[in-house]
Motif scaffolding. Structure first.
Motif, short mmCIF file in Angstrom:
data_model
loop_
_atom_site.label_atom_id
_atom_site.label_comp_id
_atom_site.label_asym_id
_atom_site.label_seq_id
_atom_site.Cartn_x
_atom_site.Cartn_y
_atom_site.Cartn_z
N ARG A 77 0.75 -1.21 0.02
CA ARG A 77 -0.03 0.07 0.05
C ARG A 77 0.97 1.42 -0.03
NH1 ARG A 77 -5.09 -1.71 0.32
NH2 ARG A 77 -5.71 -3.26 1.56
N ALA A 78 2.00 1.20 0.64
CA ALA A 78 2.87 2.60 0.76
C ALA A 78 3.67 2.81 -0.69
CB ALA A 78 4.05 2.00 1.79
N ILE A 79 3.81 1.61 -1.37
CA ILE A 79 4.53 1.84 -2.72
C ILE A 79 3.45 2.65 -3.71
CG2 ILE A 79 5.17 0.70 -4.72
CD1 ILE A 79 6.33 -1.36 -2.58
N CYS A 80 2.29 1.91 -3.49
CA CYS A 80 0.98 2.45 -4.56
C CYS A 80 0.59 3.91 -4.08
CB CYS A 80 -0.11 1.50 -4.52
SG CYS A 80 0.25 -0.26 -5.01
N ALA A 81 0.79 4.29 -2.88
CA ALA A 81 0.39 5.45 -2.49
C ALA A 81 1.66 6.35 -2.82
CB ALA A 81 0.22 5.45 -0.78
N ILE A 82 2.82 6.16 -2.58
CA ILE A 82 3.66 6.92 -3.15
C ILE A 82 3.63 7.25 -4.60
CG2 ILE A 82 6.43 7.20 -3.37
CD1 ILE A 82 6.60 5.43 -1.09
N ALA A 83 3.55 6.13 -5.58
CA ALA A 83 3.31 6.27 -6.79
C ALA A 83 2.11 7.29 -7.08
CB ALA A 83 3.35 5.00 -7.55
N GLU A 84 1.00 7.02 -6.54
CA GLU A 84 -0.32 7.55 -6.90
C GLU A 84 0.03 9.25 -6.70
OE1 GLU A 84 -4.63 7.99 -4.84
OE2 GLU A 84 -3.84 6.23 -5.19
N ALA A 85 0.61 9.43 -5.45
CA ALA A 85 0.58 10.98 -5.02
C ALA A 85 1.79 11.72 -5.75
CB ALA A 85 0.79 10.78 -3.40
N GLY A 86 2.76 10.75 -5.95
CA GLY A 86 4.08 11.61 -6.83
C GLY A 86 4.96 12.13 -5.62
N SER A 87 4.72 11.96 -4.37
CA SER A 87 5.37 12.85 -3.31
C SER A 87 5.03 12.07 -2.15
CB SER A 87 4.51 14.08 -3.31
OG SER A 87 4.80 14.57 -1.88
N LEU A 88 6.35 12.00 -1.48
CA LEU A 88 6.33 11.42 -0.38
C LEU A 88 5.53 12.01 1.00
CD1 LEU A 88 10.33 10.39 -0.23
CD2 LEU A 88 8.19 8.75 -0.08
N SER A 89 5.59 13.55 1.03
CA SER A 89 4.70 13.96 1.93
C SER A 89 3.11 13.72 1.75
CB SER A 89 5.04 15.68 1.81
OG SER A 89 4.70 16.05 0.87
N GLN A 90 2.69 13.80 0.49
CA GLN A 90 1.40 13.59 0.28
C GLN A 90 1.03 12.20 0.58
OE1 GLN A 90 -0.42 15.28 -3.45
NE2 GLN A 90 0.94 17.02 -3.11
N ALA A 91 1.81 11.23 0.28
CA ALA A 91 1.51 9.67 0.40
C ALA A 91 1.52 9.44 1.78
CB ALA A 91 2.69 9.10 -0.05
#
Length: 328
Positions: free
Chosen positions: A9-23
């Motif tokens: 879920r973390a990997i997918c959230a990072i890719a979706e947000a394009g940003s570590l802070s938003q993920a």
């Protein structure tokens, strides 16, 4: 470190947000914690999953391959979890929605999406309120519009799917306005206008407006507050301008125009309580929203004009698949 569902879920959230802070905000964790988790994963895999830059993060070739597998696994896991937990009891399904001009069409499709079930609909301009209502179980499912640069956290126990990863935000201006004859409006040219404030300021929409206008060189003069999303009569009377969703209709005395360079964007997310709806039921609602929104969008002259001018742009790749059928 053993690989867990939360890592996928973390990997997918990072890719979706394009940003570590938003993920990190979407996952309900701190950015340092997410960064540390990603670094441990990359050490375990033996290769970087994302390339970091000042503009955000993008997947590496290894990251792209990992994402494809992760998304497949998560879909199957979420389907299993929803089917295991989903057991609608007595009482109607309580659906919440951000204000969308396609809402009447979407509501018409709900009977087919959730056959045999009573559905009540609550329209709420604030994405934060919708997210909180789901977390507190006062809503069962919701269509939530979020400002692209502001994160509205969803409770971890909720299921969710991204409907549109990004959509442009347009502006409604008086039909007799000096800029009404153009195909698009430069945000900087609206520096002297009286603005109708965004309807959900507590969830970051007002912050997003102020950030965008700051980049354009001015501070917006918020003269009117219309929390229920009204105010279009003020625009038609020539007294105000207002941010609107891209499928907003052009009414007598009011025109809708894209903002030059798409300085403000939003995304649409479907979220639901897994103990109230199965994966298949949520999928049916997902398809009803997608069909309603795309058909409504392509019937909108301002949106379709914008679409035709953007569809071949690389920055538009994330939306092409959604509108290809409707736009053909």
């Amino acid at each position: 470190m053993a690989l867990e569902i939360r890592h996928l879920r973390a990997i997918c959230a990072i890719a979706e947000a394009g940003s570590l802070s938003q993920a990190a905000a979407a996952l309900g964790m701190s950015q340092p914690s997410l960064t540390s988790l990603l670094q441990r994963l990359e050490r375990q895999i033996g290769a970087p999953l994302f390339v970091r830059s000042h503009t955000g993060v993008t997947p590496t070739p290894v990251g792209e391959q990992t994402l494809r597998r992760a998304l497949t696994l998560l879909v199957e896991f979420d389907r299993f979890e929803s089917d295991l937990l989903g057991a609608l009891g007595d009482g109607p399904v309580r659906l919440g929605s951000s204000q969308m001009d396609c809402l009447p069409t979407f509501v018409e499709r709900l009977d087919d999406a959730l056959p045999g079930l009573d559905v009540t609909v609550h329209v709420e301009p604030s994405s934060a309120v919708l997210a909180q209502a789901l977390a507190r179980a006062t809503l069962d499912i919701a269509v939530i519009a979020m400002s692209d640069d502001q994160e509205v956290p969803l409770a971890k126990h909720l299921g969710h799917r991204v409907l549109f990863s990004w959509l442009p935000i347009f502006v409604g201006i008086p039909a007799r306005h000096r800029l009404a004859g153009g195909l698009e409006v430069d945000l900087a040219d609206l520096a002297d206008e009286a603005w109708i404030g965004p309807p959900g300021p507590e969830d970051g929409s007002l912050t997003s407006l102020r950030a965008a206008t700051h980049r354009a060189g001015f501070t917006p003069r918020i003269r009117f507050e219309c929390p229920n999303g009204g105010g279009r009569h003020l625009i038609a009377a020539g007294q105000a301008v207002q941010l609107v969703e891209p499928t907003a209709p052009e009414l007598p005395g009011m025109v809708v125009r894209p903002l030059k360079g798409d300085p403000m964007r939003m995304r649409l997310v479907l979220a639901w309580r897994k103990e109230r709806l199965t994966w298949d039921q949520a999928e049916n609602v997902y398809r009803a929203v997608m069909t309603s929104y795309t058909r409504h969008a392509m019937a909108s002259t301002p949106f379709r004009t914008w679409w035709e001018r953007r569809r071949d742009s690389q920055s538009w790749d994330g939306l092409v698949d959604f509108f290809r059928v409707a736009g053909s």
